[in-house]
Design a protein around this motif. Structure first.
Motif, PDB file in Angstrom:
ATOM      1  N   MET A   1      -1.116   8.966 -13.150  1.00 43.21           N
ATOM      2  CA  MET A   1      -2.114   8.826 -12.097  1.00 43.21           C
ATOM      3  C   MET A   1      -2.214  10.111 -11.301  1.00 43.21           C
ATOM      4  N   GLY A   2      -3.351  10.298 -10.663  1.00 45.16           N
ATOM      5  CA  GLY A   2      -3.638  11.529  -9.956  1.00 45.16           C
ATOM      6  C   GLY A   2      -3.081  11.597  -8.553  1.00 45.16           C
ATOM      7  N   GLY A   3      -3.991  11.651  -7.577  1.00 45.67           N
ATOM      8  CA  GLY A   3      -3.623  11.871  -6.181  1.00 45.67           C
ATOM      9  C   GLY A   3      -2.943  10.691  -5.532  1.00 45.67           C
ATOM     10  N   THR A   4      -2.581  10.911  -4.282  1.00 41.03           N
ATOM     11  CA  THR A   4      -1.878   9.868  -3.542  1.00 41.03           C
ATOM     12  C   THR A   4      -2.690   9.355  -2.366  1.00 41.03           C
ATOM     13  N   LYS A   5      -3.973   9.692  -2.311  1.00 39.16           N
ATOM     14  CA  LYS A   5      -4.806   9.187  -1.226  1.00 39.16           C
ATOM     15  C   LYS A   5      -5.173   7.740  -1.506  1.00 39.16           C
ATOM     16  N   TYR A   6      -5.509   7.031  -0.436  1.00 40.50           N
ATOM     17  CA  TYR A   6      -5.832   5.628  -0.565  1.00 40.50           C
ATOM     18  C   TYR A   6      -7.197   5.339   0.033  1.00 40.50           C
ATOM     19  N   LEU A   7      -7.849   4.339  -0.504  1.00 42.34           N
ATOM     20  CA  LEU A   7      -9.135   3.882   0.001  1.00 42.34           C
ATOM     21  C   LEU A   7      -8.891   2.605   0.783  1.00 42.34           C
ATOM     22  N   LYS A   8      -9.226   2.630   2.061  1.00 36.41           N
ATOM     23  CA  LYS A   8      -9.097   1.418   2.872  1.00 36.41           C
ATOM     24  C   LYS A   8     -10.349   0.573   2.676  1.00 36.41           C
ATOM     25  N   MET A   9     -10.139  -0.704   2.461  1.00 37.37           N
ATOM     26  CA  MET A   9     -11.261  -1.628   2.319  1.00 37.37           C
ATOM     27  C   MET A   9     -11.034  -2.794   3.262  1.00 37.37           C
ATOM     28  N   PRO A  10     -12.100  -3.241   3.921  1.00 36.43           N
ATOM     29  CA  PRO A  10     -11.937  -4.407   4.793  1.00 36.43           C
ATOM     30  C   PRO A  10     -11.655  -5.657   3.954  1.00 36.43           C
ATOM     31  N   THR A  11     -10.934  -6.583   4.546  1.00 35.37           N
ATOM     32  CA  THR A  11     -10.596  -7.812   3.811  1.00 35.37           C
ATOM     33  C   THR A  11     -11.828  -8.644   3.485  1.00 35.37           C
ATOM     34  N   ASP A  12     -12.914  -8.401   4.223  1.00 33.44           N
ATOM     35  CA  ASP A  12     -14.151  -9.150   3.938  1.00 33.44           C
ATOM     36  C   ASP A  12     -15.154  -8.311   3.138  1.00 33.44           C
ATOM     37  N   PHE A  13     -14.658  -7.356   2.365  1.00 32.22           N
ATOM     38  CA  PHE A  13     -15.506  -6.452   1.583  1.00 32.22           C
ATOM     39  C   PHE A  13     -16.545  -7.222   0.767  1.00 32.22           C
ATOM     40  N   PHE A  14     -16.118  -8.280   0.108  1.00 33.19           N
ATOM     41  CA  PHE A  14     -17.028  -9.016  -0.777  1.00 33.19           C
ATOM     42  C   PHE A  14     -17.953  -9.966  -0.027  1.00 33.19           C
ATOM     43  N   GLU A  15     -17.778 -10.091   1.277  1.00 28.71           N
ATOM     44  CA  GLU A  15     -18.706 -10.878   2.090  1.00 28.71           C
ATOM     45  C   GLU A  15     -19.768  -9.984   2.738  1.00 28.71           C
ATOM     46  N   ASN A  16     -19.635  -8.674   2.574  1.00 25.73           N
ATOM     47  CA  ASN A  16     -20.598  -7.723   3.115  1.00 25.73           C
ATOM     48  C   ASN A  16     -21.979  -7.988   2.502  1.00 25.73           C
ATOM     49  N   GLU A  17     -23.035  -7.920   3.333  1.00 24.48           N
ATOM     50  CA  GLU A  17     -24.402  -8.202   2.859  1.00 24.48           C
ATOM     51  C   GLU A  17     -24.804  -7.348   1.673  1.00 24.48           C
ATOM     52  N   ALA A  18     -24.501  -6.051   1.738  1.00 24.05           N
ATOM     53  CA  ALA A  18     -24.898  -5.140   0.660  1.00 24.05           C
ATOM     54  C   ALA A  18     -24.154  -5.465  -0.635  1.00 24.05           C
ATOM     55  N   ILE A  19     -22.865  -5.751  -0.525  1.00 28.29           N
ATOM     56  CA  ILE A  19     -22.077  -6.097  -1.711  1.00 28.29           C
ATOM     57  C   ILE A  19     -22.522  -7.443  -2.256  1.00 28.29           C
ATOM     58  N   ASP A  20     -22.785  -8.380  -1.377  1.00 24.62           N
ATOM     59  CA  ASP A  20     -23.287  -9.687  -1.793  1.00 24.62           C
ATOM     60  C   ASP A  20     -24.603  -9.536  -2.555  1.00 24.62           C
ATOM     61  N   PHE A  21     -25.487  -8.671  -2.047  1.00 26.61           N
ATOM     62  CA  PHE A  21     -26.758  -8.418  -2.722  1.00 26.61           C
ATOM     63  C   PHE A  21     -26.518  -7.819  -4.112  1.00 26.61           C
ATOM     64  N   LEU A  22     -25.662  -6.805  -4.176  1.00 29.41           N
ATOM     65  CA  LEU A  22     -25.376  -6.184  -5.472  1.00 29.41           C
ATOM     66  C   LEU A  22     -24.834  -7.203  -6.470  1.00 29.41           C
ATOM     67  N   LEU A  23     -23.916  -8.038  -6.009  1.00 31.26           N
ATOM     68  CA  LEU A  23     -23.329  -9.035  -6.897  1.00 31.26           C
ATOM     69  C   LEU A  23     -24.343 -10.068  -7.378  1.00 31.26           C
ATOM     70  N   SER A  24     -25.412 -10.260  -6.640  1.00 31.37           N
ATOM     71  CA  SER A  24     -26.436 -11.233  -7.043  1.00 31.37           C
ATOM     72  C   SER A  24     -27.371 -10.675  -8.117  1.00 31.37           C
TER      73      SER A  24
END
Length: 75
Positions: A1-24
């Motif tokens: 694996m490469g770097g050691t940086k991390y991506l923080k994601m909110p626990t409600d990421f999949f409830e986000n309107e934009a993500i919900d739209f994409l998933l639909s």
């Protein structure tokens, strides 16, 4: 694996309107997966989708992004 940086994601990421739209959408899981992959790819370059060559920052084109993510160019 490469770097050691991390991506923080909110626990409600999949409830986000934009993500919900994409998933639909027909290929919604591909879109969301690609989004996360691009976010991770940009961690080491301050949120920019670029390849660093020495001190130069070269933007990725669609063909290269497709190659490094394994996602079709059409997506």
């Amino acid at each position: 694996m490469g770097g050691t940086k991390y991506l923080k994601m909110p626990t409600d990421f999949f409830e986000n309107e934009a993500i919900d739209f994409l998933l639909s959408q027909k290929q919604g899981t591909k879109y969301v997966t690609l989004y996360i992959m691009l976010c991770l790819k940009s961690l080491n370059t301050n949120g920019k989708l670029v390849c660093q060559v020495g001190e130069m920052l070269i933007p990725y084109d669609v063909k290269t992004l497709s190659k490094i993510t394994g996602v079709d160019q059409d997506t």
